[in-house]
Motif scaffolding. Structure first.
Motif, PDB file in Angstrom:
ATOM      1  N   ARG A 198       0.832  -1.205   0.000  1.00 54.11           N
ATOM      2  CA  ARG A 198       0.000   0.000   0.000  1.00 54.11           C
ATOM      3  C   ARG A 198       0.864   1.252   0.000  1.00 54.11           C
ATOM      4  N   ASP A 199       1.264   1.672  -1.204  1.00 55.31           N
ATOM      5  CA  ASP A 199       2.125   2.850  -1.341  1.00 55.31           C
ATOM      6  C   ASP A 199       1.504   4.077  -0.684  1.00 55.31           C
ATOM      7  N   ALA A 200       0.187   4.231  -0.842  1.00 55.43           N
ATOM      8  CA  ALA A 200      -0.463   5.445  -0.345  1.00 55.43           C
ATOM      9  C   ALA A 200      -0.312   5.554   1.165  1.00 55.43           C
ATOM     10  N   LEU A 201      -0.464   4.401   1.838  1.00 59.05           N
ATOM     11  CA  LEU A 201      -0.353   4.390   3.290  1.00 59.05           C
ATOM     12  C   LEU A 201       1.099   4.659   3.701  1.00 59.05           C
ATOM     13  N   THR A 202       2.016   4.002   3.007  1.00 56.89           N
ATOM     14  CA  THR A 202       3.425   4.166   3.340  1.00 56.89           C
ATOM     15  C   THR A 202       3.879   5.604   3.120  1.00 56.89           C
ATOM     16  N   SER A 203       3.401   6.200   2.008  1.00 56.69           N
ATOM     17  CA  SER A 203       3.905   7.535   1.702  1.00 56.69           C
ATOM     18  C   SER A 203       3.266   8.607   2.594  1.00 56.69           C
ATOM     19  N   LEU A 204       2.227   8.244   3.318  1.00 53.11           N
ATOM     20  CA  LEU A 204       1.740   9.161   4.356  1.00 53.11           C
ATOM     21  C   LEU A 204       2.858   9.374   5.374  1.00 53.11           C
ATOM     22  N   LEU A 205       3.534   8.270   5.706  1.00 55.17           N
ATOM     23  CA  LEU A 205       4.602   8.336   6.703  1.00 55.17           C
ATOM     24  C   LEU A 205       5.869   8.955   6.124  1.00 55.17           C
ATOM     25  N   THR A 206       6.214   8.511   4.897  1.00 58.21           N
ATOM     26  CA  THR A 206       7.510   8.919   4.352  1.00 58.21           C
ATOM     27  C   THR A 206       7.429  10.252   3.641  1.00 58.21           C
ATOM     28  N   GLY A 207       6.191  10.714   3.332  1.00 57.28           N
ATOM     29  CA  GLY A 207       6.026  11.980   2.643  1.00 57.28           C
ATOM     30  C   GLY A 207       6.182  11.847   1.140  1.00 57.28           C
TER      31      GLY A 207
END
Lengths: 241, 241
Positions: A198-207
């Protein structure tokens, strides 16, 4: 509205598209967080209802049933928020069936006490993680997530039951300590699976380009926080993490 | 305060004692009704949660979980009313464990459809009976019982699912019709057991010296009403009662 840039590309549109994509990904991150929460609540309902069948007394059974039904209240609030965002809860939950089902399949409590520890330690760990992610979504979603997760009425009950059981039989403590470690190990392994898919979820954290997130050092600090509160929960139960 | 009557017995006290006994029995009847309702809600919670595991889709699962959690809302309202009457819900439920547990043991649904029919037909029959009894308790308890029992959101859902299944396979109708009859037979047999053991509940219906109840003709009319609405429910499902 769009002026051609010197290189012939409609410059401002390119910029807008990037922002839109980023917005879409940002929104999808919130939807993913709500989706994982919703499926988590449903799974918790099933598990609490099932564990209630192992309850030693009718009062314990009532306690478990009350907790289970509270998960459905939470689920409904998360579903309503998803509906505000024009997303069907069934669609939002879809990506999380497999990791949750695997987690529960690999961590079937053998008895009443293991079920209690799982509900407290496992959900506690997951909830801490959701809270970390919620720091990066829109304020309305964040407020809902914090509110749903603040319902900690189960904790005192579990702490009391587990400590009493350990006092009555010391060996129970060793067994449940192992169990607690296994739970977190399985949870982390499923969380990695979600993060990878889930890229979308991960990129919430990583920006993203447009939105700062956590760098590696920050992510590592987040994991330290998660482990720290996990250790606190275990020691409240009288267990070694 | 007590004048000796000509036969030497303290007449007015005897009269007062009878009234007090009758009051106590009347109150115990209300407590029994609330107790049977509370245990019924808890049993329904367990059963709906378990049947939800057989649900063919996640949407069905959510529906069952939502229904299950509503039973706990009802349970809590009944528990609060019992607390108003200074009665612990655990104590009030005690006499009804055995008949309910037997009923559920003898009527374990073999599949999803049998579970749905049981929830609709079995609970419908029991609820009609509780409504009949509620006519004889204090107004506050009666209002609560009517209100809790008015929650019929399940009906349309079950009717739709069962009719669709029968249309797809006619044999299903025959099997479920038999199942519906068995459910009512078992329910009546357990109800008789309760009636035989719980004088307070029975005398709500039959009345006491001080309080008129139903005579045999009225009780027989009550049973006719119960059977009639049962037949209506079965025919809504497309089943022969």
């Amino acid at each position: 509205m769009t002026d051609a840039a010197p290189d012939g590309r409609p410059a401002s549109t390119a910029g807008e598209t990037e922002t839109l994509d980023a917005d879409r990904e940002y929104r999808q991150g919130a939807v993913d967080l709500l989706g994982v929460l919703a499926y988590g609540e449903l799974s918790a309902f099933e598990r609490l209802a099932e564990d209630g069948r192992l309850a030693p007394t009718l009062a314990d059974k009532v306690h478990m049933a009350t907790l289970a039904s509270r998960q459905i209240d939470h689920f409904q609030r998360v579903r309503d928020r998803l509906a505000d965002l024009d997303v069907d809860v069934m669609v939002a939950m879809q990506p999380f069936h497999a990791p949750f089902n695997s987690f529960h399949e690999y961590t079937k409590p053998k008895d009443w006490l293991e079920g209690l520890v799982k509900a407290y330690v496992g959900d506690g760990f997951a909830n801490d993680f959701y809270r970390e992610v919620a720091a990066f979504v829109d304020p309305e979603t964040r407020a809902l997530v914090y509110d749903v997760l603040s319902d900690q009425s189960h904790a005192d009950y579990v702490v009391d039951k587990v400590r009493t059981a350990i006092e009555a039989d010391r060996r129970v403590g060793g067994r449940l300590a192992l169990w607690g470690r296994r739970l977190v190990g399985e949870a982390l392994s499923q969380a990695q699976r979600v993060a990878a898919e889930r890229d979308a979820l991960t990129s919430l954290l990583t920006g993203t380009v447009d939105r700062p997130g956590m760098d590696l050092a920050a992510i590592s600090r987040m994991f330290s926080r998660l482990i720290e509160t996990h250790t606190e929960r275990m020691s409240k139960l009288g267990l070694q993490a």
